[in-house]
Scaffold this motif. Structure first.
Motif, PDB file in Angstrom:
ATOM      1  N   PRO A 100       0.801  -1.224   0.000  1.00 24.93           N
ATOM      2  CA  PRO A 100       0.000   0.000   0.000  1.00 24.93           C
ATOM      3  C   PRO A 100       0.837   1.279   0.000  1.00 24.93           C
ATOM      4  O   PRO A 100       1.921   1.328   0.589  1.00 24.93           O
ATOM      5  CB  PRO A 100      -0.821  -0.114   1.289  1.00 24.93           C
ATOM      6  N   LEU A 101       0.319   2.279  -0.676  1.00 25.91           N
ATOM      7  CA  LEU A 101       0.843   3.641  -0.624  1.00 25.91           C
ATOM      8  C   LEU A 101      -0.113   4.458   0.236  1.00 25.91           C
ATOM      9  O   LEU A 101      -1.317   4.517  -0.060  1.00 25.91           O
ATOM     10  CB  LEU A 101       0.924   4.241  -2.031  1.00 25.91           C
ATOM     11  N   LEU A 102       0.400   5.071   1.292  1.00 24.34           N
ATOM     12  CA  LEU A 102      -0.436   5.898   2.163  1.00 24.34           C
ATOM     13  C   LEU A 102      -0.494   7.307   1.579  1.00 24.34           C
ATOM     14  O   LEU A 102       0.487   8.051   1.631  1.00 24.34           O
ATOM     15  CB  LEU A 102       0.132   5.925   3.589  1.00 24.34           C
ATOM     16  N   HIS A 103      -1.616   7.666   1.001  1.00 24.79           N
ATOM     17  CA  HIS A 103      -1.753   8.941   0.293  1.00 24.79           C
ATOM     18  C   HIS A 103      -1.731  10.100   1.284  1.00 24.79           C
ATOM     19  O   HIS A 103      -2.448  10.097   2.290  1.00 24.79           O
ATOM     20  CB  HIS A 103      -3.064   8.957  -0.498  1.00 24.79           C
ATOM     21  N   ILE A 104      -0.936  11.115   0.983  1.00 20.05           N
ATOM     22  CA  ILE A 104      -0.717  12.208   1.921  1.00 20.05           C
ATOM     23  C   ILE A 104      -1.961  13.064   2.165  1.00 20.05           C
ATOM     24  O   ILE A 104      -2.114  13.655   3.244  1.00 20.05           O
ATOM     25  CB  ILE A 104       0.455  13.096   1.435  1.00 20.05           C
ATOM     26  N   ALA A 105      -2.866  13.146   1.208  1.00 22.17           N
ATOM     27  CA  ALA A 105      -4.039  14.003   1.379  1.00 22.17           C
ATOM     28  C   ALA A 105      -5.058  13.412   2.347  1.00 22.17           C
ATOM     29  O   ALA A 105      -5.816  14.155   2.985  1.00 22.17           O
ATOM     30  CB  ALA A 105      -4.703  14.262   0.032  1.00 22.17           C
ATOM     31  N   ASP A 106      -5.079  12.097   2.468  1.00 24.41           N
ATOM     32  CA  ASP A 106      -6.145  11.462   3.246  1.00 24.41           C
ATOM     33  C   ASP A 106      -6.073  11.750   4.746  1.00 24.41           C
ATOM     34  O   ASP A 106      -7.106  12.084   5.347  1.00 24.41           O
ATOM     35  CB  ASP A 106      -6.154   9.953   2.993  1.00 24.41           C
ATOM     36  N   PRO A 107      -4.907  11.639   5.404  1.00 18.73           N
ATOM     37  CA  PRO A 107      -4.887  11.938   6.844  1.00 18.73           C
ATOM     38  C   PRO A 107      -5.281  13.379   7.155  1.00 18.73           C
ATOM     39  O   PRO A 107      -5.972  13.630   8.158  1.00 18.73           O
ATOM     40  CB  PRO A 107      -3.440  11.655   7.246  1.00 18.73           C
ATOM     41  N   ALA A 108      -4.858  14.314   6.310  1.00 22.29           N
ATOM     42  CA  ALA A 108      -5.242  15.708   6.536  1.00 22.29           C
ATOM     43  C   ALA A 108      -6.746  15.883   6.395  1.00 22.29           C
ATOM     44  O   ALA A 108      -7.402  16.519   7.239  1.00 22.29           O
ATOM     45  CB  ALA A 108      -4.508  16.621   5.561  1.00 22.29           C
ATOM     46  N   ALA A 109      -7.311  15.322   5.339  1.00 22.56           N
ATOM     47  CA  ALA A 109      -8.748  15.450   5.116  1.00 22.56           C
ATOM     48  C   ALA A 109      -9.540  14.800   6.243  1.00 22.56           C
ATOM     49  O   ALA A 109     -10.548  15.359   6.715  1.00 22.56           O
ATOM     50  CB  ALA A 109      -9.122  14.827   3.778  1.00 22.56           C
ATOM     51  N   GLU A 110      -9.101  13.645   6.677  1.00 23.00           N
ATOM     52  CA  GLU A 110      -9.808  12.954   7.764  1.00 23.00           C
ATOM     53  C   GLU A 110      -9.736  13.748   9.052  1.00 23.00           C
ATOM     54  O   GLU A 110     -10.727  13.821   9.812  1.00 23.00           O
ATOM     55  CB  GLU A 110      -9.214  11.552   7.942  1.00 23.00           C
ATOM     56  N   SER A 111      -8.605  14.378   9.324  1.00 20.26           N
ATOM     57  CA  SER A 111      -8.484  15.208  10.531  1.00 20.26           C
ATOM     58  C   SER A 111      -9.384  16.430  10.451  1.00 20.26           C
ATOM     59  O   SER A 111      -9.990  16.844  11.452  1.00 20.26           O
ATOM     60  CB  SER A 111      -7.025  15.645  10.723  1.00 20.26           C
ATOM     61  N   ILE A 112      -9.485  17.009   9.263  1.00 19.60           N
ATOM     62  CA  ILE A 112     -10.353  18.175   9.074  1.00 19.60           C
ATOM     63  C   ILE A 112     -11.811  17.789   9.284  1.00 19.60           C
ATOM     64  O   ILE A 112     -12.564  18.494   9.973  1.00 19.60           O
ATOM     65  CB  ILE A 112     -10.129  18.767   7.674  1.00 19.60           C
ATOM     66  N   ARG A 113     -12.234  16.663   8.721  1.00 15.89           N
ATOM     67  CA  ARG A 113     -13.614  16.213   8.904  1.00 15.89           C
ATOM     68  C   ARG A 113     -13.894  15.885  10.369  1.00 15.89           C
ATOM     69  O   ARG A 113     -14.963  16.194  10.888  1.00 15.89           O
ATOM     70  CB  ARG A 113     -13.886  14.996   8.020  1.00 15.89           C
ATOM     71  N   THR A 114     -12.929  15.267  11.043  1.00 13.05           N
ATOM     72  CA  THR A 114     -13.098  14.945  12.464  1.00 13.05           C
ATOM     73  C   THR A 114     -13.283  16.212  13.290  1.00 13.05           C
ATOM     74  O   THR A 114     -14.027  16.223  14.279  1.00 13.05           O
ATOM     75  CB  THR A 114     -11.885  14.148  12.974  1.00 13.05           C
ATOM     76  N   ALA A 115     -12.626  17.293  12.869  1.00 11.74           N
ATOM     77  CA  ALA A 115     -12.761  18.571  13.564  1.00 11.74           C
ATOM     78  C   ALA A 115     -14.071  19.281  13.237  1.00 11.74           C
ATOM     79  O   ALA A 115     -14.344  20.361  13.779  1.00 11.74           O
ATOM     80  CB  ALA A 115     -11.585  19.471  13.209  1.00 11.74           C
ATOM     81  N   GLY A 116     -14.878  18.697  12.362  1.00  9.38           N
ATOM     82  CA  GLY A 116     -16.165  19.274  12.018  1.00  9.38           C
ATOM     83  C   GLY A 116     -16.083  20.414  11.020  1.00  9.38           C
ATOM     84  O   GLY A 116     -17.015  21.221  10.918  1.00  9.38           O
ATOM     85  N   LEU A 117     -15.020  20.462  10.237  1.00  8.29           N
ATOM     86  CA  LEU A 117     -14.802  21.537   9.287  1.00  8.29           C
ATOM     87  C   LEU A 117     -14.965  21.021   7.864  1.00  8.29           C
ATOM     88  O   LEU A 117     -14.787  19.834   7.604  1.00  8.29           O
ATOM     89  CB  LEU A 117     -13.403  22.130   9.468  1.00  8.29           C
ATOM     90  N   SER A 118     -15.288  21.915   6.939  1.00  7.17           N
ATOM     91  CA  SER A 118     -15.498  21.467   5.556  1.00  7.17           C
ATOM     92  C   SER A 118     -14.965  22.424   4.498  1.00  7.17           C
ATOM     93  O   SER A 118     -14.776  22.024   3.353  1.00  7.17           O
ATOM     94  CB  SER A 118     -16.991  21.232   5.291  1.00  7.17           C
ATOM     95  N   ARG A 119     -14.698  23.690   4.851  1.00 13.16           N
ATOM     96  CA  ARG A 119     -14.178  24.655   3.870  1.00 13.16           C
ATOM     97  C   ARG A 119     -12.717  24.929   4.212  1.00 13.16           C
ATOM     98  O   ARG A 119     -12.414  25.488   5.272  1.00 13.16           O
ATOM     99  CB  ARG A 119     -14.975  25.961   3.885  1.00 13.16           C
TER     100      ARG A 119
END
Length: 231
Positions: A100-119
């Motif tokens: 597997p390749l761990l894509h760099i955008a995914d952890p950031a996006a998941e952290s942003i969604r967990t924080a309840g943010l979208s923009r």
């Protein structure tokens, strides 16, 4: 512990941070003498930078695939591509290896969604900010609305990365200029800002922004640590 393969040298300034953060994270989890099992393939960034600005993404994909396959043959269990911009080549890498390749955008996006943010505002190289490969992944896979700086701001952000940060130059005037760009992203509606270049964390700090900053380098490493230590 799994062995991680690092495709680095883009630039070595940020790759050194990856190595430090990975080993620091393993020490914190496993004890004072523990360190990360990793294999590093480090490019000559001058070659990469030239091909990027020539727009020769076919050659860049071939180089990234070759590095990934070398790391797989050397015993890596998973891969980190230690750069945001070169994730344009992620599909080619994923198709060429069995690990597997761990894509760099995914952890950031998941952290942003967990924080309840979208923009989110996005800072990075011109390739990352302007080409669809990164923004589309954030939008289509994670449901984020992505705001990029205006053209003059994009040019300044890109120039600072290539002329200063990859050379290890961290200048106060550039920090102030980035602070102004972040403020304009916030004025445009950004609830958070992604530091979408692995060198930007050398320059920008949380106190430089009125909204949360999501450092892709640190978040990429956190995801790697979880994967390395998973049963």
């Amino acid at each position: 512990m799994k062995t991680i393969g690092l495709i680095g040298g883009m630039s070595w300034e940020s790759s050194a941070e990856y190595y430090r953060l990975l080993n620091q994270g393993i020490r914190e989890r496993r004890g004072a003498t523990a360190s990360a099992r990793c294999i590093l393939w480090s490019f000559d960034f001058a070659e990469i930078e030239r091909l990027q600005h020539e727009g020769d993404w076919d050659s860049l994909s071939a180089l990234m695939v070759d590095a990934a396959q070398r790391l797989e043959r050397a015993g890596a269990d998973l891969l980190l591509l230690c750069t945001n911009s070169m994730h344009r080549t992620a599909p080619a890498i994923e198709a060429a290896v069995a690990i597997p390749l761990l894509h760099i955008a995914d952890p950031a996006a998941e952290s942003i969604r967990t924080a309840g943010l979208s923009r989110v505002g996005l800072l990075g190289t011109a390739f990352t900010m302007e080409q669809p490969f990164y923004r589309d992944r954030l939008a289509k896979r994670h449901g984020l609305e992505v705001i990029i700086p205006e053209a003059d701001d994009r040019a300044m952000v890109h120039r600072t990365i290539y002329e200063e940060l990859v050379a290890g130059r961290v200048l106060g005037e550039s920090r102030a200029a980035y602070r102004d760009v972040i403020a304009r992203l916030v004025d445009a509606g950004a609830e958070a800002v992604i530091l979408g270049c692995t060198e930007i964390m050398l320059l920008v700090r949380p106190e430089d922004s009125a909204v949360p900053l999501f450092d892709t380098t640190a978040l990429h490493v956190q995801a790697a640590l979880e994967a390395m230590l998973a049963d």
